[in-house]
Motif scaffolding. Structure first.
Motif, PDB file in Angstrom:
ATOM      1  N   GLU A  19       0.825  -1.206   0.000  1.00 35.33           N
ATOM      2  CA  GLU A  19       0.000   0.000   0.000  1.00 35.33           C
ATOM      3  C   GLU A  19       0.859   1.254   0.000  1.00 35.33           C
ATOM      4  O   GLU A  19       0.515   2.264  -0.593  1.00 35.33           O
ATOM      5  CB  GLU A  19      -0.918  -0.015   1.226  1.00 35.33           C
ATOM      6  CG  GLU A  19      -1.850   1.167   1.321  1.00 35.33           C
ATOM      7  CD  GLU A  19      -2.726   1.094   2.561  1.00 35.33           C
ATOM      8  OE1 GLU A  19      -2.818   2.119   3.264  1.00 35.33           O
ATOM      9  OE2 GLU A  19      -3.303   0.023   2.818  1.00 35.33           O
ATOM     10  N   LYS A  20       2.002   1.184   0.686  1.00 39.99           N
ATOM     11  CA  LYS A  20       2.893   2.335   0.788  1.00 39.99           C
ATOM     12  C   LYS A  20       4.092   2.242  -0.165  1.00 39.99           C
ATOM     13  O   LYS A  20       4.966   3.103  -0.149  1.00 39.99           O
ATOM     14  CB  LYS A  20       3.385   2.484   2.227  1.00 39.99           C
ATOM     15  CG  LYS A  20       2.248   2.811   3.186  1.00 39.99           C
ATOM     16  CD  LYS A  20       2.781   3.009   4.597  1.00 39.99           C
ATOM     17  CE  LYS A  20       1.684   3.401   5.552  1.00 39.99           C
ATOM     18  NZ  LYS A  20       1.284   4.789   5.435  1.00 39.99           N
ATOM     19  N   ASP A  21       4.162   1.151  -0.970  1.00 37.52           N
ATOM     20  CA  ASP A  21       5.242   0.959  -1.944  1.00 37.52           C
ATOM     21  C   ASP A  21       6.618   0.950  -1.289  1.00 37.52           C
ATOM     22  O   ASP A  21       7.595   1.458  -1.843  1.00 37.52           O
ATOM     23  CB  ASP A  21       5.226   2.051  -3.030  1.00 37.52           C
ATOM     24  CG  ASP A  21       3.948   2.085  -3.827  1.00 37.52           C
ATOM     25  OD1 ASP A  21       3.461   0.996  -4.177  1.00 37.52           O
ATOM     26  OD2 ASP A  21       3.439   3.189  -4.097  1.00 37.52           O
ATOM     27  N   ILE A  22       6.705   0.361  -0.103  1.00 37.32           N
ATOM     28  CA  ILE A  22       7.983   0.387   0.616  1.00 37.32           C
ATOM     29  C   ILE A  22       8.208  -0.960   1.287  1.00 37.32           C
ATOM     30  O   ILE A  22       7.267  -1.695   1.566  1.00 37.32           O
ATOM     31  CB  ILE A  22       7.992   1.550   1.634  1.00 37.32           C
ATOM     32  CG1 ILE A  22       9.419   1.962   1.970  1.00 37.32           C
ATOM     33  CG2 ILE A  22       7.172   1.226   2.871  1.00 37.32           C
ATOM     34  CD1 ILE A  22       9.530   3.347   2.560  1.00 37.32           C
ATOM     35  N   ALA A  23       9.476  -1.274   1.509  1.00 36.43           N
ATOM     36  CA  ALA A  23       9.805  -2.562   2.107  1.00 36.43           C
ATOM     37  C   ALA A  23      11.085  -2.440   2.920  1.00 36.43           C
ATOM     38  O   ALA A  23      11.789  -1.429   2.867  1.00 36.43           O
ATOM     39  CB  ALA A  23       9.972  -3.613   1.013  1.00 36.43           C
TER      40      ALA A  23
ATOM     41  N   GLY B  84      18.429  -0.602   4.480  1.00 37.33           N
ATOM     42  CA  GLY B  84      17.304  -0.211   5.319  1.00 37.33           C
ATOM     43  C   GLY B  84      16.030  -0.251   4.507  1.00 37.33           C
ATOM     44  O   GLY B  84      15.768  -1.205   3.778  1.00 37.33           O
ATOM     45  N   LEU B  85      15.259   0.812   4.578  1.00 35.60           N
ATOM     46  CA  LEU B  85      14.040   0.901   3.783  1.00 35.60           C
ATOM     47  C   LEU B  85      14.397   0.937   2.301  1.00 35.60           C
ATOM     48  O   LEU B  85      15.425   1.484   1.917  1.00 35.60           O
ATOM     49  CB  LEU B  85      13.281   2.187   4.124  1.00 35.60           C
ATOM     50  CG  LEU B  85      12.745   2.316   5.539  1.00 35.60           C
ATOM     51  CD1 LEU B  85      12.128   3.702   5.733  1.00 35.60           C
ATOM     52  CD2 LEU B  85      11.732   1.230   5.846  1.00 35.60           C
ATOM     53  N   PHE B  86      13.541   0.353   1.467  1.00 32.49           N
ATOM     54  CA  PHE B  86      13.726   0.513   0.034  1.00 32.49           C
ATOM     55  C   PHE B  86      12.385   0.652  -0.655  1.00 32.49           C
ATOM     56  O   PHE B  86      11.373   0.137  -0.198  1.00 32.49           O
ATOM     57  CB  PHE B  86      14.579  -0.599  -0.590  1.00 32.49           C
ATOM     58  CG  PHE B  86      13.936  -1.951  -0.659  1.00 32.49           C
ATOM     59  CD1 PHE B  86      13.195  -2.329  -1.769  1.00 32.49           C
ATOM     60  CD2 PHE B  86      14.096  -2.858   0.373  1.00 32.49           C
ATOM     61  CE1 PHE B  86      12.614  -3.584  -1.839  1.00 32.49           C
ATOM     62  CE2 PHE B  86      13.521  -4.110   0.307  1.00 32.49           C
ATOM     63  CZ  PHE B  86      12.775  -4.480  -0.799  1.00 32.49           C
ATOM     64  N   SER B  87      12.417   1.405  -1.753  1.00 32.39           N
ATOM     65  CA  SER B  87      11.215   1.653  -2.524  1.00 32.39           C
ATOM     66  C   SER B  87      10.905   0.444  -3.390  1.00 32.39           C
ATOM     67  O   SER B  87      11.805  -0.158  -3.970  1.00 32.39           O
ATOM     68  CB  SER B  87      11.399   2.887  -3.411  1.00 32.39           C
ATOM     69  OG  SER B  87      10.262   3.074  -4.233  1.00 32.39           O
ATOM     70  N   GLN B  88       9.641   0.101  -3.486  1.00 25.82           N
ATOM     71  CA  GLN B  88       9.220  -0.975  -4.374  1.00 25.82           C
ATOM     72  C   GLN B  88       8.970  -0.453  -5.789  1.00 25.82           C
ATOM     73  O   GLN B  88       8.526  -1.191  -6.656  1.00 25.82           O
ATOM     74  CB  GLN B  88       7.954  -1.634  -3.831  1.00 25.82           C
ATOM     75  CG  GLN B  88       8.195  -2.420  -2.554  1.00 25.82           C
ATOM     76  CD  GLN B  88       6.945  -3.077  -2.057  1.00 25.82           C
ATOM     77  OE1 GLN B  88       6.412  -2.693  -1.024  1.00 25.82           O
ATOM     78  NE2 GLN B  88       6.446  -4.057  -2.787  1.00 25.82           N
ATOM     79  N   ILE B  89       9.273   0.805  -6.017  1.00 29.03           N
ATOM     80  CA  ILE B  89       9.163   1.419  -7.336  1.00 29.03           C
ATOM     81  C   ILE B  89      10.588   1.605  -7.845  1.00 29.03           C
ATOM     82  O   ILE B  89      11.464   2.056  -7.110  1.00 29.03           O
ATOM     83  CB  ILE B  89       8.439   2.777  -7.253  1.00 29.03           C
ATOM     84  CG1 ILE B  89       7.065   2.594  -6.625  1.00 29.03           C
ATOM     85  CG2 ILE B  89       8.337   3.413  -8.625  1.00 29.03           C
ATOM     86  CD1 ILE B  89       6.381   3.882  -6.277  1.00 29.03           C
ATOM     87  N   TYR B  90      10.818   1.258  -9.089  1.00 30.31           N
ATOM     88  CA  TYR B  90      12.158   1.310  -9.656  1.00 30.31           C
ATOM     89  C   TYR B  90      12.222   2.331 -10.776  1.00 30.31           C
ATOM     90  O   TYR B  90      11.214   2.703 -11.358  1.00 30.31           O
ATOM     91  CB  TYR B  90      12.549  -0.082 -10.179  1.00 30.31           C
ATOM     92  CG  TYR B  90      12.561  -1.120  -9.089  1.00 30.31           C
ATOM     93  CD1 TYR B  90      13.706  -1.363  -8.354  1.00 30.31           C
ATOM     94  CD2 TYR B  90      11.414  -1.837  -8.778  1.00 30.31           C
ATOM     95  CE1 TYR B  90      13.717  -2.304  -7.337  1.00 30.31           C
ATOM     96  CE2 TYR B  90      11.408  -2.778  -7.760  1.00 30.31           C
ATOM     97  CZ  TYR B  90      12.567  -3.009  -7.048  1.00 30.31           C
ATOM     98  OH  TYR B  90      12.573  -3.923  -6.037  1.00 30.31           O
ATOM     99  N   ILE B  91      13.449   2.767 -11.079  1.00 28.32           N
ATOM    100  CA  ILE B  91      13.663   3.698 -12.184  1.00 28.32           C
ATOM    101  C   ILE B  91      14.717   3.116 -13.121  1.00 28.32           C
ATOM    102  O   ILE B  91      15.409   2.167 -12.765  1.00 28.32           O
ATOM    103  CB  ILE B  91      14.104   5.094 -11.687  1.00 28.32           C
ATOM    104  CG1 ILE B  91      15.411   5.002 -10.879  1.00 28.32           C
ATOM    105  CG2 ILE B  91      13.023   5.755 -10.882  1.00 28.32           C
ATOM    106  CD1 ILE B  91      16.007   6.345 -10.531  1.00 28.32           C
ATOM    107  N   ARG B  92      14.846   3.723 -14.282  1.00 28.33           N
ATOM    108  CA  ARG B  92      15.910   3.337 -15.212  1.00 28.33           C
ATOM    109  C   ARG B  92      17.000   4.400 -15.164  1.00 28.33           C
ATOM    110  O   ARG B  92      16.716   5.587 -15.166  1.00 28.33           O
ATOM    111  CB  ARG B  92      15.365   3.224 -16.633  1.00 28.33           C
ATOM    112  CG  ARG B  92      14.439   2.052 -16.813  1.00 28.33           C
ATOM    113  CD  ARG B  92      14.177   1.794 -18.294  1.00 28.33           C
ATOM    114  NE  ARG B  92      13.204   0.742 -18.464  1.00 28.33           N
ATOM    115  CZ  ARG B  92      13.497  -0.563 -18.449  1.00 28.33           C
ATOM    116  NH1 ARG B  92      14.728  -0.945 -18.277  1.00 28.33           N
ATOM    117  NH2 ARG B  92      12.547  -1.461 -18.611  1.00 28.33           N
ATOM    118  N   ASP B  93      18.244   3.928 -15.115  1.00 22.55           N
ATOM    119  CA  ASP B  93      19.355   4.881 -15.128  1.00 22.55           C
ATOM    120  C   ASP B  93      19.656   5.289 -16.573  1.00 22.55           C
ATOM    121  O   ASP B  93      18.945   4.890 -17.502  1.00 22.55           O
ATOM    122  CB  ASP B  93      20.580   4.301 -14.427  1.00 22.55           C
ATOM    123  CG  ASP B  93      21.195   3.120 -15.169  1.00 22.55           C
ATOM    124  OD1 ASP B  93      20.791   2.830 -16.309  1.00 22.55           O
ATOM    125  OD2 ASP B  93      22.099   2.484 -14.584  1.00 22.55           O
TER     126      ASP B  93
END
Length: 189
Positions: free
Chosen positions: A35-39, A63-72
């Motif tokens: 729900e919060k896109d975090i893990a 530590g915390l990490f986003s469940q949303i990814y980006i492209r470099d």
């Protein structure tokens, strides 16, 4: 980047970071919050410091990490993580990655340095502003809606609203994972 050489006089007593206070479902405090896109996962990386004590090695875990990814810039998919760095006396520091092209290496000797003293860092004022005003997973304990706790999602939303970077409707949809990713991406940028 290679091995960092040289001594740095650093006052560890003066080093402070915002402390995440984010609860993730799971008996050990790890897991995913979709729900919060975090893990948060348990991931110990390094077991010991260097013997001579000149360097502050990267000792700790993700530590915390986003469940949303980006492209470099190369098209690779990249995640945004915070690091829990453990000091020699067991104290914890929290950090974001400062360089998209350099990954934390087990056993590497990282030399801790203040931004003001690092001649290789460009845009120091901008970087400091991102760190001070970015998302850290801090619980908003403020009773004043106009002054949310620094590092909280509420403070992050307020900053973006005041800067007209988001509309109120967009702000209402902002998740913790999005805020973590945005903070990390701003540091990399």
């Amino acid at each position: 980047m290679g091995k960092v050489q040289g001594d740095v006089v650093f006052d560890y007593e003066s080093l402070k970071t915002l402390l995440p206070d984010f609860t993730i479902a799971g008996p050990d405090g790890t897991g995913f919050n979709n729900e919060k896109d975090i893990a948060k996962v348990d991931s110990n990386f390094l077991k010991d410091y260097d013997e001579n004590g000149k360097y502050f090695q990267w000792l700790g875990q993700l530590g915390l990490f986003s469940q949303i990814y980006i492209r470099d810039g190369d098209g690779d998919i990249v995640s945004a993580d915070q690091f829990e760095i453990v000091g020699r006396e067991g104290e914890k520091y929290y950090a974001y990655c400062a360089d998209l092209g350099v990954y934390a290496q087990e056993g590497a000797q990282y030399n801790m340095q203040r931004i003001e003293d690092a001649d290789y860092i460009q845009h120091k004022n901008e970087l400091r502003s991102i760190v001070l005003h970015g998302y850290w997973g801090v619980k908003n304990e403020s009773q004043d809606a106009n002054k949310p706790s620094a590092g909280s999602l509420d403070a992050f939303k307020k900053m973006l609203l005041e800067g007209e970077a988001l509309t109120p409707e967009e702000s209402g949809k902002l998740t913790d994972g999005m805020a973590l990713l945005a903070t990390q991406a701003a540091i990399w940028r």
